[in-house]
Design an enzyme around this catalytic site. Structure first.
Site, mmCIF file in Angstrom:
data_model
loop_
_atom_site.group_PDB
_atom_site.id
_atom_site.type_symbol
_atom_site.label_atom_id
_atom_site.label_comp_id
_atom_site.label_asym_id
_atom_site.label_seq_id
_atom_site.Cartn_x
_atom_site.Cartn_y
_atom_site.Cartn_z
ATOM 1 C CG ASP A 118 57.415 79.921 -37.756
ATOM 2 O OD1 ASP A 118 58.120 80.396 -36.845
ATOM 3 O OD2 ASP A 118 56.826 80.620 -38.600
ATOM 4 C CD GLU A 124 60.441 80.205 -30.797
ATOM 5 O OE1 GLU A 124 60.999 80.732 -31.771
ATOM 6 O OE2 GLU A 124 59.270 79.794 -30.823
ATOM 7 C CG ASP A 132 58.451 86.563 -36.405
ATOM 8 O OD1 ASP A 132 58.892 86.079 -37.461
ATOM 9 O OD2 ASP A 132 57.531 86.049 -35.761
#
Length: 953
Positions: A557, A560, A634
Site C-alpha cells: 500500500d 507512490e 481509494d
C-alpha cells in the site's frame, strides 16, 4: 600557367575539396554494433548534439539524444537485458538523411537537424518527429544533481488515436488532443507508454514528472480578466456560508487554488468546514479565442457552470482524498461569460481548485508530445507491430515478461478496511464457506500491529494472538491470505532503527516532525527502495516477522510513495530525496517499481518455487515482471467513479501491465450510505450500485471487493432473498465456472504476451467506430462486457463491432455486427455478448480454484465462423511453468467442415490428468445456448491426449 597545368591543378583542388567534404560528411555519423551514432550538423544551444539509434529488434528502435558531446553510461530501471541476437540492418545516405533499414522498418534521420522518422518498407510514414519542436533541452539542477528538462513532439494524422499512459481517474479514453500529467498518487498510476491505433507504441524511458500533450502546467484563473458579482474587475466573488446557513465572509478571490496542505492555509481563518458551502461566482473574459482545457481538483460535492451551462455536474470525493476531472470550454476573446463553482466540503478542511490551459491550434494540440522535468538524456523506444498485441509484446520484450500469478489469485478476494482481529479474518472466510460462496483469498488490511508500531511488521497480540493458527485455519479452509505491508516506519520501531542505521530511511518527514493521523499522531517516514541494501533489509524484516507464518501474498500500500497525503508535488519530492541513485525529482515515478523488485527477488531468494504475488497501489513500466498487479486506489463510491474504472482499466491494460483490479463498490463512502436505513432510497441505491459493480468486477483480470463501512461482504450488502445478493452470487459463480477459460488466458499472458482486459480497439481496429467506445471491452477473445453504470438503468446502448456476429450470452440470440442495439439490462444482469467463432471452456460449480481440477470441461462452441482456443494447465502454485512443466490442448472449429478438432496434448506436469472428459455444446442461431451451461448435455467425449474430431450433429 599553361592550360594543361591549370586543368590539373583545378582537378587536384576539386579532388581535395571532395575528399574533405566526404570526410566531413562521414564524420556526421558512426556505425556501431547495435546501430549508429549521429552528430547533427545544425545543432544549436539547447538542441541535440548527439543521437544514438539502437536496433533492438526488426521492429523496435531505441532513440537516445543528448545536448552533450558524449552519451552517458546510463542503466535503465525499466529495460531488461536484451538477449536476442544482433539484428541485421543496412545504412544508406539519401539526400542529407541517414536511412537505417531492418527487415520490417525504415528509420530516417536528418543529418542536418537530427529529426527521426519511422516508416514501413514501402515508405509509408508511421511516426515522424515534428521539425519545429524537435528534442529541446533545458539544464536543471536539483539537490546537487544535474540533468535536463526536455520535450519531444511527433506529428500525428487526424484519424490517429492514443491509448495507455497508465490509469487515471478523469474518465478519459482516447488521449488524442488531450493532456495528461504523469505522476504517481493515490488513484493515479502513471506509465509512460502510449499506444496508437496505427499499430505502434512509444515507450518513454524517463522517471520524472512528465506531461503528455501540452507541456505547460495548468494556470490560475487570474490568466483571464475576472469580474466579481458586482461587475468589478480583478477577481471572482467567494461567499463562505456556514452549516447554519449564515454568511461567514464574502471576499474577492482571483484564484481558486486550495489543492494541497500548503494552499489550504489561504482559506479564511477559523472557517467551520463541516456542512458548509462556498460559492465562487462572477464573470471571466478570455484574452484569446479558442478551446480552453480546464482541470477541476475537488473533494466534497462540486459542480461548475460556465456561460450559464453546467459543464461539471455534481461530483463527490471524500475530504481527504481529492480527485481530478477535466473538461473543455470554447471562449471568445473579449466576451464576458458567467462562471460559478459551487462547493460543499464533506467534513473538515477539504481541497478544491480550478485551473486552465490557454488554447493551442488544433493541429498542435493533436500531436503526440511528451515533456519531462528531469533526465540525463532523452530516451525512447519506437515499437511497431501488426496489431496492438504485437506492440504490447514488444513492450514486454523490453521491460520483462508478465508472470503467471498463483491460480487462486484469479478467484474471488474478500477485503475490508479492515478486519480488526484474528477472529474477524477467519470468521469472514468461514462465513463464505458456510454459505457456499466461492472465495480464494481473504485480505488482512493495515493496523494489525500495535498502534505505535507501524512498520514493526508484528501482530498486536491482543487482537491477533496466534498468527500461525490464523494462517493454518485459513489454509485448512482452502483459502489464502494477503497482508498489507507499507514502506512506512515509525521512528520508535526496531525496523526503523535498523534501516536508519544504514542510511536507508528518508529523513525529511522526521526532521519536520510530521505526525500522521493515528491516535495522537506518530512520527515516521518511508524507506529508500532505490538502494539494493535497503530492499534486501526490507524483505528480511518481512520474512522474519510475517512470511514465516506461511503468508501467501503481499499488499504493498501507499507505494507512490504517499509519505504525507495531500502534499504539493514539490514537498513530496523533498520528503523522498535524495534517493540512493539521485534526486527524487529525477526518480519521482518509480518508487513502486523498485519496492516490488525487492519483494519479488526477496521471496524467490528464500522460497524459489512458490509463486510470488503482490498487489500495489502504484506502478510503472516493467511492473509486470515482478508478479505484481495494481489496483485503482481509494476511489469513491459513486456511479461516476464506477464508470471511470472502465476507462482506467482499459488504458492500464494497453499500457502493458496485464493485471489490474479495483475496489468493487468503491473505497471512500458517502455519508448517506453509511447511515442508510432499511427501506430508504439511499440503501436501495447502495445495493444497486454494489450489484452493478460486482457484475463489472467479475470480468476484470482480478476479482476483488474492498472498502470502508458499510461492509462489502455480499451477506452484509443484502439478505439472501434480495436480488442484489442473488445477482452478486450469480456472477461470482460464473467467474469460477469460467476458470478454465480465465486460467488459460493467464498462460497466454506469459507465453504470448497476451492482454486479458481488451478495449474493443485491440481486436476490431479496422472498425473506426470503436476508437472512442469507452464503456465496452472484451474479456479475453470471446466475451464482450458492457457494464451498467447508471442508477435504475434497465437497458443500455451496446455497439456490436462489425465483421462478426454476436450471441446474447443469456438467451443465445444472434445479432449481426456493425450495429448499435438497446440491450436489456435488468437489475440482476449486465449485458454480455459472445463473439461468433469462439470456444469457451467451462468448468463445474466450485467454491475455490483448486477444487475439482480434473472435473469434466464443457467446450461451448459458438459457431458462425472458424474458431480456436488453447486450453492451458499447470501446477498452479509454483514456477515450474518456467521450466516447461505445463500442458496445452489446442481446440479448433471448422465452420466449413462442421468439425471440432481437439488436438494432441503438448507437454505435461506433475498431477496432470491423463484422461479428460469433454462435453461439446454447439451454439448456433437455431440451438440457442445461454450461460446456465448445465441445461445442455452436448456430446461427451473421452480425451486421452491424442487428437480427436467431433462432428456437429
Amino acid at each position: 600557367m599553361s592550360k594543361e597545368r591549370y586543368i590539373v591543378k583545378q582537378a587536384a583542388f576539386l579532388l581535395i575539396m571532395s575528399c574533405l567534404f566526404i570526410s566531413c560528411h562521414q564524420s556526421d555519423y558512426k556505425q556501431t554494433q547495435e546501430g549508429v551514432l549521429i552528430w547533427p550538423e545544425n545543432s544549436k544551444e539547447g538542441d541535440t548534439k548527439l543521437i544514438q539509434l539502437q536496433v533492438v529488434s526488426d521492429e523496435i528502435i531505441r532513440v537516445v539524444a543528448t545536448p552533450e558531446a558524449e552519451l552517458r553510461d546510463r542503466k535503465s530501471l525499466i529495460i531488461v537485458d536484451q538477449k536476442e541476437p544482433k539484428v541485421k540492418y543496412n545504412l544508406e545516405v539519401k539526400e542529407n538523411n541517414l536511412e537505417l533499414t531492418t527487415s520490417k522498418l525504415k528509420v530516417r534521420t536528418s543529418l542536418q537537424t537530427g529529426e527521426v522518422g519511422f516508416y514501413d518498407l514501402e515508405g509509408k510514414p508511421l511516426l515522424q518527429e515534428h521539425k519545429e519542436t524537435n528534442k529541446k533541452f533545458t539544464p536543471i539542477s536539483v539537490d546537487g544533481f544535474k540533468g535536463y528538462s526536455f520535450k519531444q513532439v511527433f506529428d500525428s494524422p487526424d484519424d490517429e488515436a492514443f491509448y495507455g499512459l497508465g490509469q487515471h481517474q478523469s474518465d478519459e479514453w482516447n488521449y488524442k488532443g488531450k493532456n495528461e500529467e504523469l505522476y504517481q498518487y493515490n488513484t493515479k498510476v502513471s506509465i509512460p507508454f502510449v499506444v496508437s491505433n496505427k499499430n505502434y507504441g512509444l515507450l518513454w524511458d524517463n522517471y520524472s514528472l512528465t506531461r503528455f500533450g501540452n507541456p505547460n502546467d495548468y494556470g490560475q484563473l487570474s490568466q483571464f480578466k475576472l469580474y466579481n458579482k458586482e461587475g468589478k474587475e480583478g477577481a471572482l466573488t467567494a461567499t463562505y456560508t456556514t452549516g447554519k446557513g449564515e454568511e461567514f465572509t464574502k471576499r474577492d478571490e482571483a484564484d481558486i487554488d486550495y489543492e494541497n496542505l500548503e494552499t489550504v492555509k489561504k482559506f479564511p481563518a477559523d472557517f467551520p468546514f463541516n456542512n458548509s458551502k462556498i460559492v465562487w461566482e462572477g464573470e471571466i473574459e478570455a484574452k484569446e479565442s479558442g478551446i480552453y482545457h480546464f482541470k477541476l481538483y475537488y473533494a466534497g460535492y462540486t459542480s461548475v457552470s460556465i456561460g450559464g451551462k453546467e459543464v461539471v455536474g455534481e461530483r463527490w470525493r471524500t475530504a481527504w482524498n481529492p480527485n481530478t476531472y477535466k473538461f473543455t470550454v470554447e471562449l471568445k476573446k473579449g466576451e464576458r461569460v458567467p462562471v460559478k463553482l459551487d462547493w460543499k466540503p464533506d467534513g473538515g478542511i477539504s481541497y478544491v481548485s480550478l485551473k486552465a490551459l490557454s488554447p493551442r491550434p488544433a493541429e498542435e494540440q493533436g500531436k503526440l508530445a511528451l515533456w519531462s522535468e528531469m533526465g540525463q538524456e532523452l530516451d525512447y523506444y519506437f515499437i511497431h507491430g501488426d496489431n496492438m498485441d504485437k506492440v504490447i509484446s514488444g513492450y514486454r520484450q523490453l521491460t520483462g515478461k508478465a508472470t503467471i500469478l498463483p491460480r487462486w489469485a484469479y478467484g474471488f478476494w474478500q477485503s475490508r478496511e479492515r478486519y480488526k482481529t484474528q477472529d474477524e479474518v477467519v470468521g469472514a472466510l468461514a462465513e463464505f464457506r458456510k454459505r457456499k460462496i466461492p472465495i480464494d483469498n481473504i485480505v488482512i488490511d493495515w493496523s494489525y500491529w500495535e498502534e505505535d508500531q507501524w512498520g514493526s511488521h508484528k501482530f498486536d497480540a491482543s487482537r491477533f494472538p496466534d498468527p500461525q493458527k490464523m494462517m493454518d485455519d485459513i489454509h485448512a479452509m482452502n483459502g489464502h491470505a494477503m497482508i498489507s505491508v507499507w514502506p512506512k516506519f515509525y521512528i520508535n520501531t526496531d525496523n526503523y532503527k535498523e534501516l536508519d542505521a544504514k542510511g536507508y530511511m528518508y529523513q525529511q518527514a522526521v526532521k519536520d516532525s510530521v505526525r500522521d493521523w493515528i491516535g495522537k499522531g506518530h512520527i515516521g517516514s518511508f524507506y529508500d527502495p532505490y538502494s539494493q541494501g535497503a530492499r534486501q533489509m526490507f524483505w528480511d524484516q518481512m520474512n522474519k516477522n510475517i512470511y514465516k507464518f506461511g503468508m501467501d501474498a503481499w499488499w504493498m500500500d501507499a507505494s507512490e510513495p504517499d509519505i504525507v497525503s495531500n502534499s504539493s508535488i514539490e514537498y513530496r519530492k523533498k520528503l523522498s530525496t535524495p534517493t540512493a541513485i539521485g534526486s527524487s525529482t529525477e526518480f519521482f515515478n518509480t518508487y513502486a517499481l523498485m519496492n516490488a523488485k525487492g519483494i519479488y527477488e526477496g521471496q524467490r531468494s528464500v522460497d524459489p518455487n512458490k509463486r510470488v504475488f503482490l498487489l500495489t497501489r502504484s506502478g510503472f513500466a516493467g511492473l509486470q515482471r515482478y508478479s505484481t498487479a495494481t489496483w485503482s486506489g481509494d476511489i469513491g463510491t459513486r456511479w461516476e467513479d464506477m464508470k471511470a474504472q472502465i476507462t482506467a482499466g482499459m488504458n492500464f491494460a494497453i499500457s502493458g501491465v496485464p493485471y489490474w483490479t479495483m475496489d468493487i463498490g468503491g473505497f471512500c463512502v458517502e455519508k448517506r450510505y453509511e447511515t442508510a436505513k432499511e427501506g430508504s432510497e439511499d440503501l436501495k441505491e447502495w445495493r444497486e450500485l454494489n450489484t452493478r459493480w460486482y457484475q463489472f468486477g467479475a470480468f476484470v483480470p482480478l476479482f476483488r471487493a474492498h472498502g470502508q463501512y458499510p461492509y462489502r461482504e455480499v451477506y452484509n450488502i443484502a439478505p439472501e432473498s434480495h436480488k442484489a445478493y442473488q445477482s452478486i452470487l450469480y456472477y461470482n459463480k460464473l467467474r469460477y465456472r469460467l476458470m478454465p477459460y480465465i486460467y488459460s488466458l493467464a498462460g497466454h499472458v506469459y507465453f504470448d504476451d497476451y492482454t486479458i482486459m481488451r478495449a474493443l480497439v485491440m481486436d476490431f481496429t479496422k472498425d473506426t467506430k470503436v476508437n472512442d467506445i469507452d464503456d465496452q471491452y472484451m474479456f479475453g477473445p470471446s466475451i464482450m462486457v458492457c457494464p451498467v453504470y447508471n442508477y435504475k438503468l434497465r437497458e443500455r446502448e451496446v455497439y456490436l463491432p462489425k465483421g462478426n456476429s454476436w450471441y446474447n450470452a443469456y438467451n443465445g440470440k444472434v445479432f449481426e455486427g456493425g450495429q448499435t442495439i438497446n440491450a436489456d439490462a435488468p437489475y440482476e444482469k449486465m449485458p454480455l455478448f459472445v463473439k461468433a467463432g469462439s470456444i469457451l471452456p467451462v468448468g463445474p460449480e466450485i467454491e475455490y480454484t483448486s477444487q475439482k481440477l480434473n472435473a469434466p470441461i464443457k467446450l461451448v462452441v459458438y459457431t458462425g465462423t472458424d474458431a480456436q482456443f488453447e486450453l492451458y494447465e499447470d501446477e498452479g502454485l509454483n514456477f515450474n511453468y518456467e521450466k516447461g512443466k505445463y500442458s496445452t490442448i489446442s481446440v479448433k472449429w471448422s465452420e466449413t467442415d462442421k468439425k471440432l478438432t481437439i488436438g494432441e496434448r503438448k507437454g505435461e506436469f506433475e498431477g496432470m490428468p491423463k484422461e479428460r472428459i469433454f462435453t461439446i455444446v454447439f451454439a448456433s442461431e437455431t440451438n440457442k445456448v445461454d450461460f446456465s451451461f448445465d441445461s445442455y448435455k452436448g456430446q461427451e467425449v473421452k480425451y486421452k491426449g491424442n487428437a480427436i474430431q467431433i462432428e456437429l450433429k
